[in-house]
Design a protein around this motif. Structure first.
Motif, mmCIF file in Angstrom:
data_model
loop_
_atom_site.group_PDB
_atom_site.id
_atom_site.type_symbol
_atom_site.label_atom_id
_atom_site.label_comp_id
_atom_site.label_asym_id
_atom_site.label_seq_id
_atom_site.Cartn_x
_atom_site.Cartn_y
_atom_site.Cartn_z
ATOM 1 N N LYS A 50 34.856 -46.806 -11.674
ATOM 2 C CA LYS A 50 36.346 -47.101 -11.358
ATOM 3 C C LYS A 50 36.615 -48.004 -10.596
ATOM 4 N N GLN A 74 50.137 -45.188 -4.876
ATOM 5 C CA GLN A 74 48.757 -45.959 -4.752
ATOM 6 C C GLN A 74 47.770 -45.194 -4.386
ATOM 7 N N ARG A 89 46.555 -40.242 -2.394
ATOM 8 C CA ARG A 89 47.744 -40.998 -3.000
ATOM 9 C C ARG A 89 48.465 -41.263 -1.516
ATOM 10 N N HIS A 216 48.684 -43.131 -10.791
ATOM 11 C CA HIS A 216 49.424 -42.819 -12.069
ATOM 12 C C HIS A 216 50.597 -42.324 -11.696
ATOM 13 N N ASP A 217 51.581 -42.257 -12.878
ATOM 14 C CA ASP A 217 52.798 -41.883 -12.598
ATOM 15 C C ASP A 217 53.415 -42.018 -11.344
#
Length: 273
Positions: A50, A74, A89, A216-217
């Protein structure tokens, strides 16, 4: 036994003309190794792939306030020396605008050996020590001497390692920290991620031990609370400027501004009525 010798000769000729390589009975038992001699099936291998999606220089090359908001959602990644990875996060930040900002370490545009990272290219880490014990980590942005303080993270991966790192920084016997207590403050964040002065002036776009990946989101502007910064009460008008940003409703934020959240809720109700 001429017939038997003839059959053996035919078999030998067939093997020598075959396009298939000779079989090694141990081949299937040999582990497949990558560059650092760890098995490809390692639980860290899937995560390692990743890393190609790490945030690049153009992301960090934003004005300070814009970057402070863009950081929300992020993911900060820290690779420990033993290979374990910590993921968190970003849920709370503070913007420090450089020369004019009375609360900034670079106020007046003064560059020193301590704050040199604030004047380096966007995406450079600025790590400083407070009270002679704790560390705080910032990321440089556009603007002379401007940087964003990372205040709080929501732990995603490697929580037990974070607890280990936090426990080594705490004196005497202590209770096990709950998830929301691991990174809910700038110094706690640095303890949990093993960030110290050795990380000062490192480049998030190139470093092998620390980087960021897209979250994400990601939240919309309506989910971001803009309020006053923490610990700058004696900086005049700069103590009142809304330069701290956090994700509303996230339990990993260090300090919640209930008054501001009530005002936001009232504005939303008014706009919908």
């Amino acid at each position: 036994m001429p017939r038997k010798r003839k059959l053996l000769a035919q078999l030998s000729a067939l093997q020598s003309n075959s396009s298939f390589p000779p079989l090694d009975p141990l081949e299937n038992l040999k582990p497949t190794l990558d560059g650092d001699s760890s098995p490809k099936s390692s639980k860290y291998f899937a995560i390692e792939k990743k890393n190609a999606s790490r945030l690049e220089a153009d992301f960090f090359n934003q004005p300070c306030i814009s970057l402070a908001k863009s950081f929300l959602g992020q993911i900060l990644v820290r690779k420990l020396p033993d290979g374990r990875e910590l993921w968190g996060r970003i849920v709370e930040t503070e913007a420090y605008l450089g020369g004019e900002d009375e609360a900034s370490h670079s106020k007046g545009g003064k560059q020193t050996q301590r704050n040199a990272a604030m004047f380096m290219k966007p995406g450079t880490l600025y790590v400083y020590q407070i009270y002679g014990i704790y560390f705080c980590v910032n990321v440089s942005s556009q603007g002379e001497g401007a940087a964003v303080l990372l205040r709080s993270l929501e732990p995603l991966q490697g929580l037990e390692a974070m607890r280990e790192l936090r426990s080594t920084s705490r004196k005497g016997p202590t209770k096990a920290l709950k998830d929301w207590q691991l990174c809910n403050g700038p110094s706690k964040l640095c303890q949990a991620f093993g960030i110290d002065k050795a990380f000062d002036q490192r480049d998030l776009t190139q470093d092998a031990a620390i980087w960021m990946v897209p979250g994400h989101d990601l939240s919309g502007e309506q989910d971001v609370v803009a309020t006053t910064r923490i610990g700058v009460g004696n900086r005049g008008e700069w103590a009142q400027k809304p330069l701290r940003f956090y994700l509303r409703g996230n339990k990993f934020v260090s300090v919640v501004d209930k008054k501001m959240e009530r005002e936001m809720a009232a504005m939303e109700h008014f706009s919908c009525s």
